[in-house]
Design a protein around this motif. Structure first.
Motif, PDB file in Angstrom:
ATOM      1  N   ALA A 147      51.936   4.808  -3.005  1.00  0.00           N
ATOM      2  CA  ALA A 147      52.388   3.534  -2.124  1.00  0.00           C
ATOM      3  C   ALA A 147      52.401   3.801  -0.737  1.00  0.00           C
ATOM      4  O   ALA A 147      52.051   2.962   0.155  1.00  0.00           O
ATOM      5  CB  ALA A 147      53.804   3.135  -2.571  1.00  0.00           C
ATOM      6  N   LEU A 148      52.882   5.130  -0.319  1.00  0.00           N
ATOM      7  CA  LEU A 148      53.113   5.429   0.999  1.00  0.00           C
ATOM      8  C   LEU A 148      51.703   5.604   1.765  1.00  0.00           C
ATOM      9  O   LEU A 148      51.305   4.915   2.936  1.00  0.00           O
ATOM     10  CB  LEU A 148      53.528   6.544   1.198  1.00  0.00           C
ATOM     11  N   MET A 149      50.680   5.978   0.936  1.00  0.00           N
ATOM     12  CA  MET A 149      49.128   6.253   1.580  1.00  0.00           C
ATOM     13  C   MET A 149      48.767   4.575   1.757  1.00  0.00           C
ATOM     14  O   MET A 149      48.018   4.209   2.705  1.00  0.00           O
ATOM     15  CB  MET A 149      48.032   6.739   0.554  1.00  0.00           C
ATOM     16  N   LYS A 150      48.978   3.447   0.729  1.00  0.00           N
ATOM     17  CA  LYS A 150      48.556   2.220   0.827  1.00  0.00           C
ATOM     18  C   LYS A 150      49.344   1.813   2.027  1.00  0.00           C
ATOM     19  O   LYS A 150      48.787   0.966   2.863  1.00  0.00           O
ATOM     20  CB  LYS A 150      48.713   1.719  -0.215  1.00  0.00           C
ATOM     21  N   GLY A 151      50.637   1.956   2.356  1.00  0.00           N
ATOM     22  CA  GLY A 151      51.481   1.711   3.297  1.00  0.00           C
ATOM     23  C   GLY A 151      50.979   1.869   4.578  1.00  0.00           C
ATOM     24  O   GLY A 151      51.040   1.373   5.644  1.00  0.00           O
ATOM     25  N   LEU A 152      50.582   3.094   4.678  1.00  0.00           N
ATOM     26  CA  LEU A 152      50.227   3.853   6.051  1.00  0.00           C
ATOM     27  C   LEU A 152      48.663   3.067   6.341  1.00  0.00           C
ATOM     28  O   LEU A 152      48.714   2.734   7.706  1.00  0.00           O
ATOM     29  CB  LEU A 152      49.719   5.477   5.833  1.00  0.00           C
ATOM     30  N   TRP A 153      47.983   2.682   5.454  1.00  0.00           N
ATOM     31  CA  TRP A 153      46.889   2.075   5.683  1.00  0.00           C
ATOM     32  C   TRP A 153      47.249   0.310   6.420  1.00  0.00           C
ATOM     33  O   TRP A 153      46.439   0.115   7.480  1.00  0.00           O
ATOM     34  CB  TRP A 153      45.742   1.610   4.649  1.00  0.00           C
ATOM     35  N   TRP A 154      48.111   0.023   5.833  1.00  0.00           N
ATOM     36  CA  TRP A 154      48.561  -1.311   6.175  1.00  0.00           C
ATOM     37  C   TRP A 154      49.150  -1.210   7.557  1.00  0.00           C
ATOM     38  O   TRP A 154      48.938  -2.272   8.320  1.00  0.00           O
ATOM     39  CB  TRP A 154      49.537  -1.974   4.885  1.00  0.00           C
ATOM     40  N   ALA A 155      50.098  -0.264   7.696  1.00  0.00           N
ATOM     41  CA  ALA A 155      50.839  -0.271   9.005  1.00  0.00           C
ATOM     42  C   ALA A 155      49.845  -0.020  10.171  1.00  0.00           C
ATOM     43  O   ALA A 155      50.058  -0.471  11.325  1.00  0.00           O
ATOM     44  CB  ALA A 155      52.051   0.848   9.207  1.00  0.00           C
ATOM     45  N   HIS A 156      48.680   0.932   9.755  1.00  0.00           N
ATOM     46  CA  HIS A 156      47.841   1.256  10.977  1.00  0.00           C
ATOM     47  C   HIS A 156      46.856   0.353  11.384  1.00  0.00           C
ATOM     48  O   HIS A 156      46.571  -0.151  12.501  1.00  0.00           O
ATOM     49  CB  HIS A 156      47.012   2.465  10.512  1.00  0.00           C
ATOM     50  N   ILE A 157      46.367  -0.456  10.321  1.00  0.00           N
ATOM     51  CA  ILE A 157      45.082  -1.528  10.499  1.00  0.00           C
ATOM     52  C   ILE A 157      45.143  -2.788   9.615  1.00  0.00           C
ATOM     53  O   ILE A 157      45.001  -3.864  10.105  1.00  0.00           O
ATOM     54  CB  ILE A 157      43.787  -0.731  10.460  1.00  0.00           C
ATOM     55  N   GLY A 158      45.653  -2.563   8.307  1.00  0.00           N
ATOM     56  CA  GLY A 158      45.588  -3.657   7.497  1.00  0.00           C
ATOM     57  C   GLY A 158      46.546  -4.818   7.908  1.00  0.00           C
ATOM     58  O   GLY A 158      45.854  -6.085   7.833  1.00  0.00           O
ATOM     59  N   TRP A 159      47.619  -4.555   8.333  1.00  0.00           N
ATOM     60  CA  TRP A 159      48.451  -5.867   8.797  1.00  0.00           C
ATOM     61  C   TRP A 159      47.719  -6.676   9.844  1.00  0.00           C
ATOM     62  O   TRP A 159      48.077  -7.921   9.848  1.00  0.00           O
ATOM     63  CB  TRP A 159      49.706  -5.317   9.550  1.00  0.00           C
ATOM     64  N   MET A 160      46.905  -6.390  10.340  1.00  0.00           N
ATOM     65  CA  MET A 160      46.054  -7.151  11.573  1.00  0.00           C
ATOM     66  C   MET A 160      45.322  -8.145  10.793  1.00  0.00           C
ATOM     67  O   MET A 160      45.161  -9.371  11.631  1.00  0.00           O
ATOM     68  CB  MET A 160      45.372  -6.275  12.577  1.00  0.00           C
ATOM     69  N   PHE A 161      44.718  -7.956   9.661  1.00  0.00           N
ATOM     70  CA  PHE A 161      43.997  -8.908   8.953  1.00  0.00           C
ATOM     71  C   PHE A 161      44.988  -9.975   8.097  1.00  0.00           C
ATOM     72  O   PHE A 161      44.245 -10.723   7.442  1.00  0.00           O
ATOM     73  CB  PHE A 161      42.942  -8.207   8.084  1.00  0.00           C
ATOM     74  N   ASP A 162      46.201  -9.774   8.251  1.00  0.00           N
ATOM     75  CA  ASP A 162      47.111 -10.704   7.401  1.00  0.00           C
ATOM     76  C   ASP A 162      46.745 -12.111   8.263  1.00  0.00           C
ATOM     77  O   ASP A 162      46.844 -12.545   9.371  1.00  0.00           O
ATOM     78  CB  ASP A 162      48.467 -10.603   7.755  1.00  0.00           C
ATOM     79  N   GLU A 163      46.621 -13.170   7.098  1.00  0.00           N
ATOM     80  CA  GLU A 163      46.159 -14.442   7.586  1.00  0.00           C
ATOM     81  C   GLU A 163      47.428 -15.085   8.503  1.00  0.00           C
ATOM     82  O   GLU A 163      47.279 -15.833   9.456  1.00  0.00           O
ATOM     83  CB  GLU A 163      46.139 -15.585   6.380  1.00  0.00           C
ATOM     84  N   GLU A 164      48.801 -15.203   8.130  1.00  0.00           N
ATOM     85  CA  GLU A 164      49.821 -15.297   8.657  1.00  0.00           C
ATOM     86  C   GLU A 164      49.981 -14.559  10.091  1.00  0.00           C
ATOM     87  O   GLU A 164      50.091 -13.407  10.054  1.00  0.00           O
ATOM     88  CB  GLU A 164      51.240 -15.433   7.922  1.00  0.00           C
ATOM     89  N   ARG A 165      50.507 -15.377  11.141  1.00  0.00           N
ATOM     90  CA  ARG A 165      50.704 -14.664  12.225  1.00  0.00           C
ATOM     91  C   ARG A 165      52.390 -15.026  12.669  1.00  0.00           C
ATOM     92  O   ARG A 165      52.942 -16.171  12.268  1.00  0.00           O
ATOM     93  CB  ARG A 165      49.830 -15.562  13.473  1.00  0.00           C
ATOM     94  N   THR A 166      52.580 -14.187  13.535  1.00  0.00           N
ATOM     95  CA  THR A 166      54.093 -14.164  13.850  1.00  0.00           C
ATOM     96  C   THR A 166      54.331 -15.572  14.926  1.00  0.00           C
ATOM     97  O   THR A 166      53.475 -15.825  15.726  1.00  0.00           O
ATOM     98  CB  THR A 166      54.578 -12.976  14.828  1.00  0.00           C
TER      99      THR A 166
END
Length: 327
Positions: A147-166
């Protein structure tokens, strides 16, 4: 010194005359074209970074190329750390108008996204740090190793491809109200083009050759952008997964010493989350924080004022272990 950024308490909606769309590119959701463009700006510099080692072995790097890389790297990095982060996001100091605009431009040259969007994302991160609602916590999927490996990828790059924006109206209304910051944010594509072309232009003119322009573009643009991206993103991922915790914070932010020089002092991340509005993150005498040093110079020149320097009393109240100098 407030422990929360004061701007989070500002009104949720900007004036009707200044719609949120005027301060950003796109709406509240990322489209396919934007995701593809984002992917290109991540992948192409990274491929150049992978190619740098064999190319360096084959034909080396000139002092001009190296100088352009270092100059534009630290111009952009300090535009992010001092401008986008400590000034625009957290209000660690006040700046006279010319410095305010210069910091907005310098941060835009780092190619990390429009000013208003960057600030909105980061303010939301602090509001929900490492909890539900945080845009880029590495603990998003749990605490097991997979889960942490997946989370590190998300925190590093993945979150930028999330459709919803702040929501920028909610998290950055002050910047939407300001004409200069709104226009600079909207013109992000232009500043990106300028950031990528300037090293090539300088390299070509200095060497008076197309090859000089090509190598300057490779090192001063592509490699520089890739390094800046991954160092900045490492603050989101690595500094929220590992590191020391000498100060009390409500999240898992840690100090990672080996990122300090490249990050302009941002990797003293535990103190930053303990005291978000502090103008200095590396508070021990041995902790390198070039961003704080430059802010001090701005203050001495009269360009910055009301700087929120950490006080011994507040640091003592936040400590979970004795100061290194006292050990």
């Amino acid at each position: 010194m407030s422990t929360q950024s004061e701007v989070l308490d500002q009104p949720a909606n900007p004036p009707a005359a200044q719609p949120a769309a005027a301060g950003t590119l796109g709406g509240e959701r990322k489209g396919t074209l934007e995701k593809a463009t984002l992917g290109a700006f991540i992948v192409v510099p990274f491929l150049a970074l992978l190619a740098a080692v064999p190319l360096l072995w084959g034909w080396g790097v000139s002092w001009l190329d190296l100088g352009l890389l270092v100059f534009f790297y630290y111009l952009g990095i300090h535009g992010i750390t001092i401008g986008f982060h400590r000034y625009f996001t957290h209000g660690s100091f006040k700046a006279k108008r010319p410095l305010r605009i210069a910091l907005a431009l310098a941060g835009s040259l780092a190619v990390e996204g429009p000013l208003v969007r960057w600030v909105a994302d980061h303010r939301k991160h602090h509001k929900f740090s490492d909890a539900e609602g945080d845009p880029h916590s590495p603990w998003r999927y749990g605490e097991s190793v997979p889960a942490l490996m997946k989370g590190l990828w998300w925190a590093h790059i993945g979150w930028m491809f999330d459709e919803e924006r702040t929501s920028q109206e909610k998290y950055a209304p002050d910047l939407l109200k300001d004409g200069a910051t709104r226009v600079i944010s909207k013109q992000f594509i232009m500043w990106t083009a300028l950031s990528l072309l300037l090293p090539a232009l300088i390299g070509g003119l200095v060497t008076w050759s197309w090859w000089g322009a090509v190598t300057a573009f490779f090192w001063g643009s592509l490699i520089r952008v890739a390094l800046a991206h991954h160092v900045t993103w490492s603050i989101n991922s690595i500094c929220h997964a590992v590191g020391k915790h000498p100060f009390k914070s409500r999240d898992r932010s840690g100090n990672v010493w080996w990122l300090a020089l490249l990050s302009g002092g941002e990797s003293w991340h535990n103190l930053h989350h303990a005291e978000p509005t502090s103008a200095r993150h590396g508070v021990e005498r041995w902790q390198l924080d070039s961003s704080a040093r430059i802010i001090r110079w701005f203050e001495q020149l009269g360009w910055a004022y009301d700087v929120r320097w950490p006080t011994p009393e507040r640091l003592a109240a936040r400590r979970t272990e004795p100061a290194a100098d006292a050990a």
